[in-house]
Design an enzyme around this catalytic site. Structure first.
Site, short mmCIF file in Angstrom:
data_model
loop_
_atom_site.label_atom_id
_atom_site.label_comp_id
_atom_site.label_asym_id
_atom_site.label_seq_id
_atom_site.Cartn_x
_atom_site.Cartn_y
_atom_site.Cartn_z
N HIS A 1 -19.69 -8.34 -20.76
CA HIS A 1 -20.61 -7.66 -21.68
C HIS A 1 -19.90 -6.51 -22.37
O HIS A 1 -20.09 -6.27 -23.57
CB HIS A 1 -21.83 -7.16 -20.89
N HIS B 1 -20.86 -8.17 -16.08
CA HIS B 1 -20.91 -6.86 -16.71
C HIS B 1 -19.64 -6.61 -17.52
O HIS B 1 -19.68 -6.07 -18.64
CB HIS B 1 -21.05 -5.76 -15.66
N HIS C 1 -20.86 -11.73 -10.48
CA HIS C 1 -21.87 -10.86 -11.07
C HIS C 1 -21.23 -9.69 -11.81
O HIS C 1 -21.53 -9.43 -12.98
CB HIS C 1 -22.80 -10.34 -9.96
N GLU C 2 -20.34 -8.97 -11.13
CA GLU C 2 -19.75 -7.79 -11.75
C GLU C 2 -18.88 -8.18 -12.95
O GLU C 2 -18.79 -7.42 -13.92
CB GLU C 2 -18.94 -7.00 -10.73
#
Length: 673
Positions: free
Chosen positions: A470, A467, A463-464
């Protein structure tokens, strides 16, 4: 600059690779002088913009603003990550002084009437679309900052903002302290039956590190649910651990409830000054959600379905346990049902989830397969703490993309949870590449022992890194639009999408290897995990919605005195939402809800499930188009991940998917269809 500032490492851009901050040169004594110099520099730059005798233009006004504040940007990007990840007493003292000063500086910029008038005078006609969007976004910032308020109202707004900054810092620091203090020390090994040998070794090391003579220390993660509750066989130990978790901030010197109530009251007053009925309405003004009403309309049917499913799950658990299920029983008996019904024992899978393999052979491997990325660890580059590792990231054609830093282990000076920060944001205007960091809170094993992850921690790693991608993939001109500088209810979307590769066959086979034998996961495990994914969704969705609707309740208050009894307010808010389930407490209770009182998610915790609509539909798109494929990755990267906020986020989604998002994949994923 003073003598101290003349050698301050924030004075000039770092000369290290991709402008990685020179952490070896940074000292605590550098931060405050750097902020002071940064404030002065940016105010001087703004004065030059407003005093410019030439007519206002995009170049001499908007671009000049984009280039301003370089020292402040460098200092703030480093300091606030360190204040979250390695908050020593000295750093906390600095933070208490810096946070209000930074807020006051921001107000001085965005409430500057002359600067606002200069922006209003910039001709919009003829600007290319992204430039016109940049001008429009600045004008929105000015309006929402209160530039149009009369003098006394503006003065009151400044005072509110400064007070909120101080209270938020106090709340965040108290939550970290309370979490450390509430960790459960156990001296009798029999009370820890069910914990594996690796977990016991980690708990013993934590006890010694915390100053205990011996025994075991069960440290707390930030959410209500604690991982050890899944395996602890002693019901009283489970109760004590649960009560330690939910009681954080409720009493004693670390009580945070009045801080939360005071912040909610100040935010309500601020919203009223700016012409909004409540803080939630003001906050949603800058999100992808069209209105507060639209958020409630989405959450209401999901809440009813989730509570219904949680009730069914509770009956199943009680039948298995032979007694009423309390909050501290749920995880333990839920895992028992998962094993019986689906043949999945999550705790038993930990030997296959070793951190190094999850990271290199899982997270990085998926990014390589999908986007062509490669990673070279740079042991010659230092982070802000010895645990921090640095990788240089390269594109498929060998060109450099940026730097990725990983800080994975918990420590007393790190706040709970997991997050991504940027040290340097990508911008063609400033000729910068991205330098980003992921922070997690994995218990650190004894020296020489492997760090074995829970399945949830594996999810968090992926998940991280979503980020991080992104931020790394950002390909924009203007720093204001870079990377993750998107609305709060969109920012979680790319990170949630990246979770899809956890159980993807090629990825799972690469990283899920027993740390001692190298054997892959037992055949059929992935299929069992997929089949079991619907089990427990009633609980998971209900605890999340409890936090999301509690957040909204605090921020739908009308202006008035602070809530006198925060715990009664919390109970009433959950009851109104139909979420008064004793056995399913909200994921975060008021006393330790750091996301909304100190983490920038005020009135925005709904964003996880709002973003999950896009996420679930994107997962369906990938599956329908061939999955882990370079062409799919390039399509997702070019149409969405690289564009930051240079286009409307929902327009970026339509460019990627060819249509608006559908809600059906989310409902199916959560068993709510």
């Amino acid at each position: 600059m003073t003598q101290e500032n003349s050698t301050n490492p924030f004075r000039e851009a770092s000369t290290l690779v991709h402008r990685l901050p020179d952490f070896s040169a940074i000292r605590d004594s550098h931060y405050e002088p750097a902020f002071e110099a940064g404030f002065a520099q940016q105010l001087a730059e703004i004065a030059a913009i407003t005093a410019n005798p030439e007519p206002a233009s995009f170049e001499n006004t908007v671009l000049a603003m984009e280039r301003s504040g370089a020292i402040l940007e460098r200092a703030a990007n480093v300091f606030f990550n360190v204040a979250a990840a390695d908050a020593t007493d000295a750093i906390q003292d600095i933070e208490r002084r810096i946070a209000p000063a930074l807020t006051a500086h921001s107000d001085a910029v965005l409430m500057n009437a002359a600067l606002h008038q200069r922006f209003l005078a910039v001709p919009a006609a003829g600007l290319e679309p992204v430039a016109a969007r940049l001008l429009e976004e600045y004008l929105k910032d000015f309006a929402l900052a209160g530039v149009g308020l009369a003098g006394p109202e503006q003065d009151r707004l400044r005072a509110i903002n400064t007070e909120l900054a101080g209270l938020g810092t106090e709340f965040s620091q108290a939550v970290m302290h309370n979490g450390n203090e509430a960790a459960l020390h156990v001296s009798d090994a029999a009370e820890l039956a069910g914990l594996g040998s690796d977990d016991l070794a980690t708990a013993a090391a934590a006890a010694l590190a915390a100053g205990h003579d011996g025994g075991w220390l069960l440290t707390l993660i930030l959410p209500t649910a604690q991982p050890a509750l899944e395996v602890l066989e002693n019901r009283d130990t489970r109760r004590r651990l649960h009560e330690a978790s939910v009681g954080r901030g409720d009493a004693g010197a670390g009580r945070t409830l009045e801080l939360a109530a005071a912040m909610a009251a100040l935010r309500a007053e601020k919203a009223a000054l700016l012409g909004f009925p409540c803080e939630a309405a003001r906050a949603i003004e800058r999100q992808t959600a069209p209105s507060l009403e639209a958020v409630h309309q989405m959450l209401a049917p999901i809440t009813r379905a989730a509570v219904r499913n949680a009730g069914v799950e509770a009956e199943r658990l009680a039948a298995t346990a032979g007694h009423k299920i309390e909050a501290w029983d749920w995880a333990y008996w839920s895992e028992r049902v998962r094993r019986e019904e689906y043949g999945v024992d999550l705790a038993a899978l930990r030997p296959w989830f070793e951190l190094e393999s999850v990271l290199v052979n899982g997270v990085f491997h998926a990014a390589s397969r999908l986007y062509g990325l490669s990673f070279t660890e740079r042991t010659d580059l230092a982070g802000y703490h010895p645990d921090v590792r640095v990788w240089e990231v390269f594109n498929g054609d060998g060109t450099t993309l940026g730097l990725f830093l990983g800080d994975y282990f918990t420590r007393d000076t790190k706040r709970g949870g997991a997050w991504m920060n940027s040290f340097v944001e990508q911008s063609h205007l400033l000729e910068t590449r991205a330098v980003v960091v992921n922070n997690l809170n994995i218990p650190k094993p004894p020296p020489g022992e492997p760090a074995l992850l829970s399945y949830d921690e594996v999810v968090t790693c992926f998940h991280e890194f979503g980020h991080a991608l992104h931020g790394l993939f950002s390909n924009v001109e203007y720093p204001k639009f870079s990377g993750t500088n998107v609305p709060r209810d969109f920012v979680e979307y790319p990170s949630q999408v990246n979770e899809m590769w956890i159980l993807w066959p090629e990825v799972l086979a690469s990283y899920a290897r027993h740390h001692l034998t190298g054997e892959p996961l037992p055949e059929g495990t992935a299929e069992k995990l997929q089949a079991a994914s619907l089990w427990g969704q009633g609980f998971t969705t209900t605890e999340y919605l409890g936090a999301a609707l509690l957040d909204l309740a605090w921020h739908e208050l009308e202006p008035g005195p602070a809530v006198a009894d925060p715990l009664a307010f919390e109970a009433a808010a959950l009851a109104r939402a139909g979420l008064e389930l004793e056995a399913v407490p909200p994921r975060y209770r008021t006393g330790y809800f750091n996301h909304i009182f100190a983490g920038g998610y005020a009135a925005g915790y709904y964003s996880y499930i709002w973003s999950e609509v896009l996420d679930a539909d994107t997962v369906a798109w990938f599956k329908a188009n061939g999955g882990l494929d370079r062409s799919n990755g390039e399509h997702f990267r070019s149409r969405l991940l690289s564009r930051g906020y240079s286009v409307d986020p929902l327009e970026a989604f339509r460019s990627f998917a060819g249509r608006d998002a559908r809600t059906e994949p989310l409902l199916e994923r959560r068993g709510l269809a």
